[in-house]
Design an enzyme around this catalytic site. Structure first.
Site, short mmCIF file in Angstrom:
data_model
loop_
_atom_site.label_atom_id
_atom_site.label_comp_id
_atom_site.label_asym_id
_atom_site.label_seq_id
_atom_site.Cartn_x
_atom_site.Cartn_y
_atom_site.Cartn_z
N CYS A 9 9.95 12.09 2.80
CA CYS A 9 10.39 11.51 1.53
C CYS A 9 10.73 12.60 0.51
CB CYS A 9 9.29 10.62 0.98
SG CYS A 9 9.65 10.05 -0.68
N CYS A 15 6.00 11.81 -6.79
CA CYS A 15 5.74 10.37 -6.88
C CYS A 15 4.25 10.01 -6.83
CB CYS A 15 6.50 9.65 -5.78
SG CYS A 15 6.02 7.95 -5.54
N CYS A 18 2.61 7.83 -2.03
CA CYS A 18 2.12 8.16 -0.68
C CYS A 18 1.37 9.49 -0.76
CB CYS A 18 3.29 8.34 0.29
SG CYS A 18 4.26 6.87 0.57
N CYS A 92 13.19 3.89 -1.51
CA CYS A 92 11.88 4.36 -1.04
C CYS A 92 11.73 3.99 0.43
CB CYS A 92 10.80 3.70 -1.88
SG CYS A 92 9.16 3.79 -1.18
N GLN A 216 -0.48 -10.06 1.11
CA GLN A 216 -0.50 -8.76 1.78
C GLN A 216 0.91 -8.19 1.81
OE1 GLN A 216 -3.03 -7.02 2.63
NE2 GLN A 216 -4.74 -8.42 2.92
N TYR A 245 -12.58 -15.26 -1.46
CA TYR A 245 -11.50 -14.39 -1.97
C TYR A 245 -10.22 -14.73 -1.18
CZ TYR A 245 -15.65 -11.70 -3.40
OH TYR A 245 -16.86 -11.32 -3.88
N GLU A 266 -11.26 -18.88 -4.69
CA GLU A 266 -10.39 -17.83 -5.22
C GLU A 266 -10.38 -17.93 -6.75
OE1 GLU A 266 -8.15 -15.25 -4.33
OE2 GLU A 266 -7.63 -15.30 -6.46
N CYS A 341 -10.36 -3.63 2.03
CA CYS A 341 -9.26 -2.70 1.78
C CYS A 341 -9.78 -1.36 1.26
CB CYS A 341 -8.21 -3.32 0.86
SG CYS A 341 -8.88 -3.99 -0.65
N1 SAH Z 1 -7.53 -13.20 1.60
C1 SAH Z 1 -6.32 -13.13 0.83
C2 SAH Z 1 -6.49 -12.40 -0.50
C3 SAH Z 1 -7.19 -11.09 -0.48
S1 SAH Z 1 -7.00 -10.11 -1.94
C4 SAH Z 1 -5.19 -12.53 1.64
O1 SAH Z 1 -5.41 -11.96 2.72
O2 SAH Z 1 -4.04 -12.63 1.22
C5 SAH Z 1 -8.44 -10.46 -2.84
C6 SAH Z 1 -8.37 -11.76 -3.61
O3 SAH Z 1 -9.62 -11.90 -4.30
C7 SAH Z 1 -7.28 -11.83 -4.69
O4 SAH Z 1 -6.51 -12.99 -4.48
C8 SAH Z 1 -8.07 -11.94 -6.00
O5 SAH Z 1 -7.44 -12.77 -6.97
C9 SAH Z 1 -9.39 -12.54 -5.53
N2 SAH Z 1 -10.57 -12.28 -6.36
C10 SAH Z 1 -10.88 -11.19 -7.09
N3 SAH Z 1 -12.09 -11.29 -7.64
C11 SAH Z 1 -12.58 -12.50 -7.26
C12 SAH Z 1 -13.81 -13.21 -7.51
N4 SAH Z 1 -14.77 -12.67 -8.26
N5 SAH Z 1 -13.97 -14.42 -6.95
C13 SAH Z 1 -13.00 -14.99 -6.18
N6 SAH Z 1 -11.82 -14.37 -5.91
C14 SAH Z 1 -11.62 -13.16 -6.45
#
Ligand code: SAH
Length: 404
Positions: A9, A15, A18, A92, A216, A245, A266, A341
């Protein structure tokens, strides 16, 4: 030994998006596996990371900040790490190429449509960012213009020209953000064209994604990640599954064919609306979604009510909070599948979960973010001794949990 590898890149030095451009891809993968072994190896066996066959153009979400540079020239690109200076980026190598082309065309169109970019120093101007979401499976594209006011005099001809140039655009949204700070999107939105969300397909299911919902960013690897998570859950069709989540419900919906019922929790209300719509879109009658804090929900679950046999959890980089983890231990589901993550917060949370009666059976890193240092990991935890955790667990050293 001096490396002879040339970073592919041209923006690499400036940047900061990365961090591993100086390493060949195979070396990046070795390094990520090594990092997971160092952080997570004490909890269980770490498999080699799953890489991509073609580790470019994987990002389905592209963000460009717009500003005037020191010579008052119009630029769009990426914020330099830790600063508000923009590194101009036209194309990019990890982003969707069509989305990059739309951003270049928007920048070129601004003078003709008398659009001024927002200048943080003087507080004048209008456009701050452009965010583009692409459904790789459906080809749909949503363009989000982030501006400081809803007044857009040449909106109609602007939309006409942009959609003529890029017929792949299926929606244009104006998002209002007049606040200072790092958050790109504000809370108010106006639809200028088409549909205010995209749809995409993953693991044979269809998903709707609104501008502010989490999705994602690497769909090729996300399918591997979700399949791994569902495999780890070893569902038989009889289980009640909690997807904590859950975002727009992707993991729970992917697992739903093999479960009795799925409940998702969520915090982000837009994402919950998407999740409910997604259950309907896939004709599923065994999925429910609720808006709220995962910790609070888990606490209620621990106090009584529905007991899930399997819990998926996929928190943000900060990991889970203490309230969530303690309640999870009280609930004592048979299997927990932790999608993480950040292996550092995963290691911290595994310390508590393994001390509370769980054993990490399998740990599978997945390379969701080639050329960057980020690592995604799926960890499968099996419950060991039920009696042990019926006594509320109080770790002697909980200081590491109080950093948040
Ligand atoms: N499992 C989903 C999202 C993962 S990202 C996927 O794979 O797409 C993490 C998520 O947690 C986000 O959507 C964020 O809004 C949520 N989040 C963050 N803090 C939180 C909390 N205290 N309680 C519930 N959800 C939460």
């Amino acid at each position: 030994m001096e490396s002879t590898f040339t970073p592919p890149c041209p923006y690499f030095k400036k940047c900061g998006g990365c961090q591993l451009q100086h390493l060949p891809y195979a070396e990046q993968l070795r390094r990520k596996t090594g990092r997971c072994i160092a952080l997570l190896g004490d909890f269980g066996h770490v498999e080699p990371i799953w890489g991509m066959d073609e580790p470019t153009r994987y990002r389905n979400k592209v963000h460009a900040a717009f500003a005037l540079d020191n010579r008052r020239k119009l630029v769009s690109g990426i914020y330099q790490p830790g600063s508000h200076a923009i590194v101009p980026v036209d194309d990019c190598m990890i982003e969707d190429a069509a989305s990059d082309a739309v951003i270049r065309d928007i920048r070129a169109m601004l003078p003709e449509f008398k659009i001024k970019v927002f200048d943080e120093r003087s507080g004048t101007g209008w456009l701050r960012h452009v965010l583009i979401r692409r459904g790789f499976a459906t080809g749909q594209m949503l363009v989000v213009l982030v501006a400081v006011s809803p007044i857009f005099p040449l909106q109609k001809p602007f939309v006409k020209k942009l959609t003529e140039l890029h017929p792949e655009i299926t929606g244009i949204v104006l998002n209002l953000n007049d606040r200072f700070g790092p958050v790109v999107l504000g809370t108010r939105e106006k639809l200028l064209f088409g549909t205010p969300y995209i749809e995409d397909e993953l693991c044979g299911k269809r998903f709707r994604i609104s501008p502010r919902s989490f999705y994602q960013i690497n769909p090729v690897q996300t399918e591997k990640l979700y399949r791994c998570a569902v495999d780890f859950a070893a569902l038989t069709g009889k289980e009640t599954v909690l997807d904590a989540y859950c975002g727009i419900g992707t993991i729970g919906i992917t697992a739903s064919d093999k479960a009795r019922q799925v409940i998702g929790v969520e915090l982000n209300r837009d994402a919950v609306h998407d999740a409910i719509a997604n259950a309907r879109l896939n004709g599923l009658k065994n999925c429910w979604f609720t808006a709220g804090d995962a910790g609070e929900y888990m606490e209620q679950t621990a106090r009584g009510g529905l007991r899930p046999e399997v819990v998926f959890l996929d928190p943000p980089r900060a990991g889970c909070d203490e309230r969530f983890l303690r309640s999870l231990l009280k609930c004592a589901p048979e299997r927990v599948v932790y999608v993480s993550c950040d292996p550092r917060t995963l290691a911290r949370d595994l310390k508590l979960l393994t001390a509370g009666g769980y054993r990490a059976e399998k740990i599978q890193p997945v390379d969701m973010f080639p050329w960057t240092e980020h690592v995604e990991t799926v960890c499968c935890l099996y419950h060991q001794k039920k009696d042990f955790i019926s006594v509320p667990y109080e770790p002697k050293d909980a200081s590491y949990l109080k950093q948040r």
